[in-house]
Every structure is written in structure tokens, then in C-alpha cells.
Design a protein around this motif. Structure first.
Motif, PDB file in Angstrom:
ATOM      1  N   TYR A 233       0.530  14.432  24.545  1.00 20.70           N
ATOM      2  CA  TYR A 233      -0.150  15.741  23.790  1.00 20.70           C
ATOM      3  C   TYR A 233      -0.415  15.786  26.025  1.00 20.70           C
ATOM      4  O   TYR A 233      -1.083  16.809  25.751  1.00 20.70           O
ATOM      5  CB  TYR A 233      -0.499  16.659  23.168  1.00 20.70           C
ATOM      6  N   GLY A 234      -0.832  14.815  26.144  1.00 21.00           N
ATOM      7  CA  GLY A 234      -1.810  15.364  27.472  1.00 21.00           C
ATOM      8  C   GLY A 234      -3.482  14.427  27.533  1.00 21.00           C
ATOM      9  O   GLY A 234      -4.338  15.440  28.126  1.00 21.00           O
TER      10      GLY A 234
ATOM     11  N   PRO B  33      -9.247  24.746  17.024  1.00 18.83           N
ATOM     12  CA  PRO B  33      -7.679  24.165  16.988  1.00 18.83           C
ATOM     13  C   PRO B  33      -7.283  22.950  17.505  1.00 18.83           C
ATOM     14  O   PRO B  33      -6.054  22.474  16.241  1.00 18.83           O
ATOM     15  CB  PRO B  33      -7.136  25.360  18.275  1.00 18.83           C
ATOM     16  N   ALA B  34      -7.262  22.082  18.091  1.00 18.15           N
ATOM     17  CA  ALA B  34      -7.367  20.948  18.953  1.00 18.15           C
ATOM     18  C   ALA B  34      -6.996  19.967  16.890  1.00 18.15           C
ATOM     19  O   ALA B  34      -5.955  19.645  16.965  1.00 18.15           O
ATOM     20  CB  ALA B  34      -7.709  20.711  19.558  1.00 18.15           C
ATOM     21  N   GLU B  35      -8.221  20.449  16.608  1.00 15.38           N
ATOM     22  CA  GLU B  35      -8.173  18.505  15.913  1.00 15.38           C
ATOM     23  C   GLU B  35      -7.866  19.370  14.356  1.00 15.38           C
ATOM     24  O   GLU B  35      -7.225  19.159  14.143  1.00 15.38           O
ATOM     25  CB  GLU B  35      -9.827  19.259  15.027  1.00 15.38           C
TER      26      GLU B  35
ATOM     27  N   GLN C 201       5.414  20.243  14.220  1.00 11.43           N
ATOM     28  CA  GLN C 201       5.544  20.231  15.843  1.00 11.43           C
ATOM     29  C   GLN C 201       5.755  21.113  16.897  1.00 11.43           C
ATOM     30  O   GLN C 201       5.116  20.615  18.219  1.00 11.43           O
ATOM     31  CB  GLN C 201       7.168  18.991  15.780  1.00 11.43           C
ATOM     32  N   GLU C 202       6.231  22.300  16.694  1.00 12.70           N
ATOM     33  CA  GLU C 202       6.011  22.693  17.744  1.00 12.70           C
ATOM     34  C   GLU C 202       4.925  23.729  17.768  1.00 12.70           C
ATOM     35  O   GLU C 202       4.888  23.528  19.084  1.00 12.70           O
ATOM     36  CB  GLU C 202       6.896  24.128  17.150  1.00 12.70           C
ATOM     37  N   GLN C 203       3.844  23.706  17.555  1.00  9.47           N
ATOM     38  CA  GLN C 203       2.940  23.916  17.634  1.00  9.47           C
ATOM     39  C   GLN C 203       1.743  22.613  18.386  1.00  9.47           C
ATOM     40  O   GLN C 203       0.973  23.556  18.985  1.00  9.47           O
ATOM     41  CB  GLN C 203       1.722  24.271  16.446  1.00  9.47           C
TER      42      GLN C 203
ATOM     43  N   TYR D 177       1.049  24.021  21.617  1.00 13.01           N
ATOM     44  CA  TYR D 177      -0.522  24.203  22.007  1.00 13.01           C
ATOM     45  C   TYR D 177      -2.156  23.320  22.469  1.00 13.01           C
ATOM     46  O   TYR D 177      -2.682  23.281  23.943  1.00 13.01           O
ATOM     47  CB  TYR D 177      -1.335  25.083  21.080  1.00 13.01           C
ATOM     48  N   LEU D 178      -1.744  21.638  22.136  1.00 13.19           N
ATOM     49  CA  LEU D 178      -2.201  20.839  22.326  1.00 13.19           C
ATOM     50  C   LEU D 178      -2.310  20.432  24.212  1.00 13.19           C
ATOM     51  O   LEU D 178      -3.177  19.944  24.728  1.00 13.19           O
ATOM     52  CB  LEU D 178      -1.730  18.677  21.810  1.00 13.19           C
ATOM     53  N   PRO D 179      -1.336  20.046  24.592  1.00  9.97           N
ATOM     54  CA  PRO D 179      -1.133  19.993  26.344  1.00  9.97           C
ATOM     55  C   PRO D 179      -2.176  21.367  27.024  1.00  9.97           C
ATOM     56  O   PRO D 179      -2.757  20.646  27.980  1.00  9.97           O
ATOM     57  CB  PRO D 179       0.482  19.777  26.424  1.00  9.97           C
ATOM     58  N   ARG D 180      -1.980  22.559  26.442  1.00 12.68           N
ATOM     59  CA  ARG D 180      -2.586  23.284  26.766  1.00 12.68           C
ATOM     60  C   ARG D 180      -3.872  24.223  26.726  1.00 12.68           C
ATOM     61  O   ARG D 180      -4.846  23.457  27.760  1.00 12.68           O
ATOM     62  CB  ARG D 180      -1.694  24.764  26.681  1.00 12.68           C
TER      63      ARG D 180
END
Length: 822
Positions: A177-178, A213-215, A223-225, A229-232
Motif C-alpha cells: 500500500y506504499g 486510522p492506519a492501524e 478492501q476498498e478502504q 486510504y492506506l497509500p494516502r
């Protein structure tokens, strides 16, 4: 005498069997064999028969299930269900969320040290080490803490940009996810290093890699979330915060009044089912600059739009900053440590169900999600921050105490200062070992619920004590704020760590032992689960198995506690080398004492124990120090048993054991059931309290270690920012130490000459000139003394300001406006 022999033999075999935790049939067979031997060797036949009858009365009912189950276990099950403390759903969720590691062995009364010593040595990958030596080192070089804390009350734009560009916010985000995909250990090392130069920077980086949020998305997001969001979050396009604490619900997170009503509403031009939120949060780190808000609230569905349940429960959602109705941007000002922190409010804020973390399937599961992730913040961010500050404080204060002189002597040579240096060094060693051990547990895939609370409480409390001693030694240098001051801001910031992630008073008195007594105990949780099984026959059988395992466990700990108390734990198998084996034996002793105290407290107090917070806090201290000293010994083993580190290990160990005995003593003297307290005292302290605080001799060794270049000091400083840069006065002072030590013989020779010769010069430079002319010192020695003077001035120097510089911008504007109006 022959009459007493069978009874003594009966007691001796029972004690040996209990000590070694032999099974009941083995005990019965051994006792019978020994009694027969006594009879054959001429002991009283009547006494032998009586002792045999007692053995049979104990063994037969317990060994025969047809007698034991209906006549012993069933009545005890009825009694147990009456005293069983009721567990709320939130407490049950919290217990089931955590995993048990070596702390379970410490609660056993007979730790298997192989479980600890066989754990792999915590090590960074090559990529993680390169990040620590590269971007992390570069970020530390960029930091000007005075500019951050006094001038800007914020990080400068170039620091924000560097943090985002190098993915400091995405250390825990997987690479797909970057993110950097770093381990918990790497997270710990980065936060520790940043904290040694600026607590504002460490908290700014720590929070997005902790509970947030990341954790939560990584564990529960759709999966859509995750894809969105994770790359951002990883590259800083989104800055996260998490809103949990509010004015009416701090540590009691399950009582949050913030609510969301399921309804229809508009989202991106479409009419969808969602939640209309009303909330008020405070103390939210990164909130003023956050673009994405994680939010905890209680969700209701009065119209049954998504099911039959009206009160759905605590739910977590993602709320973009620009959502209509969100009020965000104002700041709190935490104790002159101006990291971004502030309130969040919202009224009638509509979000679709797709913004719930995990989607509709996780509606109402927010408390479970939180407790499964809360331990990460306690395990890493706060202990690592405490470790960074304490380690830097230890080595820099040692250098300062060598450089700073009074009455012609380094202040570190005064015994009062030596005592403070010893406390600083010993506690820094303990903090760093505890912080690393808990981070390593997370890195191994554990969810260390109990160790995380131990680490959070004790690392931050000891760091506060270290900071106080650091300030005391620095004196005026520590209290005059300015670019030269590296101690004052850390001292101001430490109460923040004491408060966040659960106030320390609550952590100690409610959480450590309250959770540990159930989660870590080898039998209690099994008994509780067995007592609530729906099938009566299965309930009786399972309770029977666990109950008698628990009884044997309790008897064993009583015998072990008494034996270790009588022998001062000098005997018994233990790992370690010739130096540390005695340490392991002492821990065996206090492990048995803790287990005995825990069992007695739960048996006699039952559900009332959770309200006996003083007792719970003291027993929590015992468990904490056992865990902490285990972490120290593991560190000593992992580093190859370095002999040079022994003073640090010994001071920290003896300090913990001394405090363990103080906690046990206070618990026993104030035990609510007084006769039980007297009996427990006789078992645990049959010869009285023996543990002593670390000696002055040991303290002298640590003070000398901190004030001289050596390998132990280097190991203690490992992982903190000591690079001597213009913006890092602590690093400069630390770098002076080797040169100061080399110059001291020349300085002593020169000062002696000043006292014994007829010298006309008054200024330092003229005295040096005269010294070279008269041959007291050489030209090279003059250079050394000039350099020593420059280093000393830099070390002891403090800042001063034009009065106008210290006035706030608001005050200056007011004065300008007043003059203009006049």
C-alpha cells in the motif's frame, strides 16, 4: 522421637512434592513408600498408621472421581459461582483481546526461563537500519527544538515535508500500500531516536504509527478502504488523527456520549443510508492539521434501517476534515510542548455507512477493535519516547557533570550528585530494556495487553524521575530556556506522557494487576470459563480439572515462597552466568510470592478485589518489577553478557527488587483480612524483609561510568541522537567528553602552578601566555586548555534575550494598536 518421625516424613514429602509440583498419585505413592520405610526402620507403628490414615483420607476422595465430583467439586462450584466477580461485556472483550507472553510465566510461581531466553534477539533488518541511519538521522539534524517549541509552536514546513516525503507516517503501513512495512521494533527505534532530540517530533511521527486510522484499517478495513486510504496515509497526503477522548469519557471509553443515528442523507450527490453524528472530543493529537479523522461513537438505529437492534454499540468511522458540520483546527497548548493537539466537534455530521471502519459488518464492534489495537500505543510510542529522553539524559548529564566544576572539582565527584547520576543511569538502563522488550513482543506478533500497561506506566514514571534528577544536576543550566537548553522542554513534556493513553494512576491501580490476575494466571480464566459452560456435566468436569490444578498450584507456591524466604533464594536451578544466576533465583522467589498473594486475594475478596485499588496497585508493582527485571536480564544475555554493563544491570535490578519488597510489605501490612495477612507475611517474609536499595559503592561505579568514555556508556547511548550539530547542544556536550578527559591532567598542572607560583596575569589568556613563557605548560598544552575553556563555556552557557523577544506576538500587536490609537 520415633512418634514424630512419620509425621515429619509426611510433611517433608508433601513439601517436596508441592515444591516440584508432582501429581497427586505420585505424592500418594511417595508418601506411602516413605511411611513404610519409617515403620521398617523402627518408627512408632501407631504413629505410622495415623500418618497413613491421613494420607488415605486426602488421597482416596481426590483420586476417585465418583467421590470427588459430587461431594467436593459440585459444592465448590456452587460457592465459586457466588464469589465469581461479574465481568461486563467490555471487560470480557478486553481480556479476550490480549495475548500472554513471558508475563504468564512470572504469574506461575515457577518461571520457565527458557521461554524468555529462547526468544530471538531483537534485531532490525538491513532496510530498517538504513532508514535509522539515513532519513531518521537526517531528520534529527534538521530539528531545532527551540524554533519548534518557542518560535513557531509547530514544525517548520521543510520538516513536515521531509516527514511526508520519507514516509515517516507510513512506517507501519504494508509495502503493497506504499508504506515502509517496518516492524514494531523499527517503529520503537525511530521514535526513541526522534524523542532524544524533540518530543514534538516524536509525538508527531508516533501517533500515525500507533492507534489511529492506519492501524485500524490494516486490521479491519474493507478492501476498498485499504486501497483508497492506506497509500494516502503512507505518503502524507492524508494526515490522520483519532477522536476517542471527550470531556465526559476519558479512561472510561465505553461511556462515550458521542452518538450517531442511522438515517438517510446526501453524500456525493446521492441519497444513501448513513449515520448522522454529534460529537465533542478533546486532547486529540494531530487534530488541528488532520485531514482524516478516526472517530469513536455510540451508534443507534431507532428506525431499524439496518437491523432489529436499536443500540448497536460503539462504532468507529472515518470522517474527512471537510465534511459539513465538522469543527476542527483550534489547538490545545500542552505544557510548552506544542505538538499539534486540539479539540474536534461536530453536530449533525452525515457520513455514509461505507465510512464505517470495516463497513456495516463492523458496526457495534468498535470497543473490540480498540482494545485489540490500544496496546500498540502503550507498547511502543510512549515507552520509546521515555527511553529516548532517559538515555540521552543519562549520557549528556554524565558529560556535563564531568565538565562542570565547582571548588576545582567536577560536580559529578560530589557524593550527592553521584547518587543522582546513579539513579539516572540505572533507570535509563531499565527503561530502555523494558521499552525494547515490549516492542519486541509486538514484533513477534503478540498483543501484549499486560506488558503494554506495565511499559507505559513504568517507563513514563521512571523517565519523569530521570528528568527531575537531570534538572537537579544541571541547576541553572536546566531552568533557563533557550536554544542552549536541552533539558527543560523534556522535563516540561513528561507529565504529558504520564497522562495520555490512560492516566498513570488508573493504569497502575486498575489495569496492570486487574487484567494480569485474570489473563496471566494459569488457572483463573480457565475456571471462569468452565463455570459458565452451558452443559452441566461438561461444566462440572472442566471446573473439576481446573479447580484441583489451581489448588495444587496454590499449595506449591506457598511452599516455594516459604522455602525461598528461609533460604534467601540461594538454592535452586537457575540459568545465567555466575554473576546473574542469583538474580534469576530472586525472581523465582518473588514470582512464587506474587502467585500466592494473587490467589489469596482473589479467594478472600472475590469481586471486591477490583475496588481494592491500593492492594491491586501494589500487586501490580510486583508483577511490573518482575517483568522489568526479566527484560533487563534478557538484554544482558542478548548483548553477550558484557562485564562492563554489570554496574548498570545490578543497580537497576537491586532497585527493582527493593521496590518489589516494599510493595509486598505494604500489601501485607494493609491486607483487608488481617489474619490472612499475618499468615502470608510468615510465608513470604519468614525472616523479615532483606532486600536493600542499591549501595553507594554501586552508585559510585555508575557515576564514573557515565562520566568517562567506555563501551558500557556507548551501549547505553546507542539509538539516540548524539551527533554534535549547531541545533543539538546535547550532542555537542556529549562529544566534548573524550577531549575533556584528556585535558584534565594539563588543567590540574596549570591550576597547581597558579596556586604555587607568583603570577601577575589576571585574565585567562594572559595567564596562559605567562604559563608558556615560564615553561609551566607547552604550546600544545596551551591549545588544549583554550579548547577546554571553549567547550566548558558552551556546556555551561545559558541564553539571554531582549525583553521584547519574550513578549507574545499578541501582546506586541496590542501595543502597536494602542500606540496607533493614541
Amino acid at each position: 522421637m520415633s512418634i514424630a518421625i512419620p509425621f515429619l516424613a509426611f510433611l517433608l514429602v508433601g513439601a517436596i512434592a508441592a515444591y516440584h509440583r508432582l501429581r497427586l498419585p505420585v505424592w500418594a505413592a511417595l508418601t506411602a513408600t516413605v511411611l513404610v520405610a519409617c515403620w521398617l526402620l523402627g518408627a512408632s507403628g501407631a504413629a505410622t498408621l495415623v500418618a497413613g490414615a491421613i494420607t488415605a483420607l486426602i488421597a482416596v476422595p481426590l483420586l476417585l472421581p465418583q467421590i470427588r465430583l459430587p461431594f467436593i467439586t459440585r459444592p465448590l462450584l456452587g460457592f465459586y459461582t457466588k464469589i465469581l466477580p461479574p465481568l461486563s461485556e467490555t471487560e470480557r472483550t478486553a481480556l479476550e483481546a490480549g495475548t500472554v507472553g513471558f508475563e504468564g510465566e512470572l504469574f506461575s510461581g515457577k518461571p520457565d526461563w527458557r521461554v524468555l531466553l529462547d526468544q530471538p534477539k531483537p534485531q532490525l533488518s538491513a532496510e530498517e537500519q538504513a532508514f535509522l541511519d539515513g532519513p531518521c538521522e537526517e531528520l534529527c539534524r534538521m530539528v531545532n527544538d527551540w524554533d519548534i517549541t518557542h518560535v513557531r509552536a509547530d514544525l517548520p514546513p521543510e520538516v513536515w515535508e521531509f516527514i511526508k516525503k520519507n514516509k515517516f507516517f507510513g512506517m507501519i503501513v504494508p509495502k503493497e500500500y506504499g508504506g515502509l512495512g517496518f516492524s514494531a521494533l523499527a517503529n520503537h527505534k525511530v521514535i526513541q531516536k526522534l524523542a532524544s532530540v524533540s518530543s514534538v517530533v516524536s509525538s508527531t511521527v508516533g501517533v500515525p504509527n500507533s492507534l489511529g486510522p492506519a492501524e485500524l484499517l490494516m486490521h479491519y478495513g474493507t478492501q476498498e478502504q485499504k486501497d483508497h486510504y492506506l497509500p494516502r496515509l503512507a505518503d502524507g497526503r492524508e494526515i490522520p488523527c483519532f477522536g476517542l477522548t471527550g470531556p465526559w469519557a476519558g479512561s472510561d471509553a465505553t461511556s462515550i456520549p458521542d452518538y450517531g443515528i442511522v438515517c438517510m442523507g446526501e453524500w456525493n450527490g446521492a441519497r444513501v443510508v448513513g449515520v448522522r453524528l454529534t460529537f465533542e472530543k478533546r486532547y486529540i493529537t494531530l487534530a488541528p492539521v488532520a485531514t482524516l479523522i478516526g472517530l469513536a461513537f455510540r451508534m443507534y438505529d431507532p428506525d431499524g434501517l439496518i437491523g432489529d437492534k436499536r443500540d448497536i454499540g460503539i462504532t468507529l468511522a472515518l470522517v474527512p476534515r471537510d465534511t459539513p458540520g465538522v469543527e476542527i483546527g483550534r489547538r490545545h497548548f500542552p505544557l510548552n510542548s506544542p505538538f499539534q493537539n486540539g479539540p474536534i466537534r461536530g453536530k449533525d455530521v452525515f457520513i455514509p455507512l461505507s465510512q464505517l471502519i470495516g463497513g456495516e459488518a463492523y458496526a457495534g464492534k468498535g470497543w473490540q477493535m480498540l482494545v485489540e489495537c490500544l496496546s500498540i500505543g502503550r507498547s511502543i510510542t510512549l515507552p520509546s519516547t521515555a527511553s529516548g529522553g532517559a538515555k540521552l539524559g543519562a549520557v549528556v548529564t554524565g558529560a556535563y557533570a564531568r565538565i562542570r566544576k565547582q571548588f576545582g572539582l567536577s560536580v559529578g565527584r560530589f557524593e550527592g550528585v553521584e547518587e543522582a547520576l546513579a539513579r539516572i543511569g540505572g533507570k535509563a538502563y531499565a527503561i530502555s530494556a523494558l521499552a525494547q522488550a515490549t516492542a519486541a513482543a509486538v514484533a513477534r506478533g503478540e498483543n501484549p495487553a499486560v506488558p503494554s500497561t506495565i511499559a507505559k506506566y513504568h517507563c513514563t514514571e521512571m523517565a519523569r524521575e530521570v528528568a527531575t534528577d537531570v534538572m537537579d544536576i544541571h541547576g541553572g543550566k536546566g531552568i533557563i530556556l533557550g536554544p542552549r537548553n536541552y533539558a527543560g522542554r523534556n522535563w516540561q513534556a513528561l507529565p504529558i506522557m504520564i497522562t495520555v493513553e490512560g492516566a498513570n494512576i488508573m493504569t497502575r491501580s486498575l489495569m496492570i494487576f486487574g487484567q494480569g490476575a485474570i489473563l496471566c494466571h494459569p488457572w483463573v480464566l480457565k475456571e471462569m470459563r468452565a463455570a459458565t459452560l452451558p452443559d452441566p456435566d461438561q461444566r462440572l468436569r472442566e471446573f473439576d480439572r481446573n479447580l484441583f490444578g489451581h489448588i495444587g498450584f496454590a499449595l506449591s507456591n506457598a511452599v516455594r515462597a516459604l522455602w525461598f524466604g528461609l533460604t534467601a533464594a540461594r538454592f535452586g536451578a537457575a540459568p545465567g552466568d555466575d554473576y546473574t544466576r542469583r538474580f534469576y533465583r530472586k525472581l523465582n522467589r518473588y514470582s512464587a510470592a506474587l502467585a500466592l498473594m494473587a490467589d489469596t486475594s482473589m479467594l478472600l475478596l472475590g469481586g471486591k478485589l477490583k475496588f481494592k485499588e491500593s492492594l491491586s496497585g501494589r500487586l501490580g508493582d510486583v508483577l511490573s518489577h518482575l517483568y522489568m527485571t526479566s527484560a533487563m536480564l534478557k538484554r544482558y544475555e542478548d548483548e553477550g553478557r558484557p562485564e562492563a554493563d554489570r554496574p548498570l544491570l545490578a543497580w537497576a535490578f537491586h532497585n527493582s527488587i527493593h521496590r518489589t519488597e516494599i510493595a509486598l510489605s505494604a500489601a501485607l501490612r494493609n491486607f483487608p483480612v488481617r489474619p490472612a495477612g499475618w499468615l502470608l507475611w510468615a510465608l513470604i517474609f519468614p525472616l523479615g524483609r532483606r532486600a536493600q536499595a542499591p549501595s553507594d559503592r554501586l552508585g559510585h561505579k555508575i557515576a564514573s561510568l557515565l562520566m568517562s568514555p567506555n563501551e558500557a556508556r556507548d551501549r547505553l547511548a546507542a539509538g539516540v541522537f548524539t551527533t554534535p550539530t549547531a541545533n543539538n547542544p546535547a550532542g555537542r556536550i556529549n562529544s566534548y567528553l573524550p577531549k575533556v578527559v584528556l585535558a584534565e591532567p594539563v588543567e590540574r598542572k596549570f591550576l597547581k602552578a597558579l596556586k604555587t607560583r607568583d603570577i601577575e596575569a589576571l585574565s585567562f589568556g594572559e595567564q596562559l601566555d605567562e604559563g608558556v613563557r615560564e615553561g609551566w605548560i607547552t604550546a600544545e598544552e596551551r591549545r588544549q586548555l583554550e579548547e577546554l575553556r571553549e567547550m566548558t563555556i558552551d556546556a555551561i552557557g545559558v541564553d539571554d534575550f531582549d525583553p521584547e523577544e519574550l513578549r507574545s506576538a499578541g501582546y506586541r500587536r496590542e501595543q502597536i494598536d494602542n500606540r496607533a490609537a493614541a
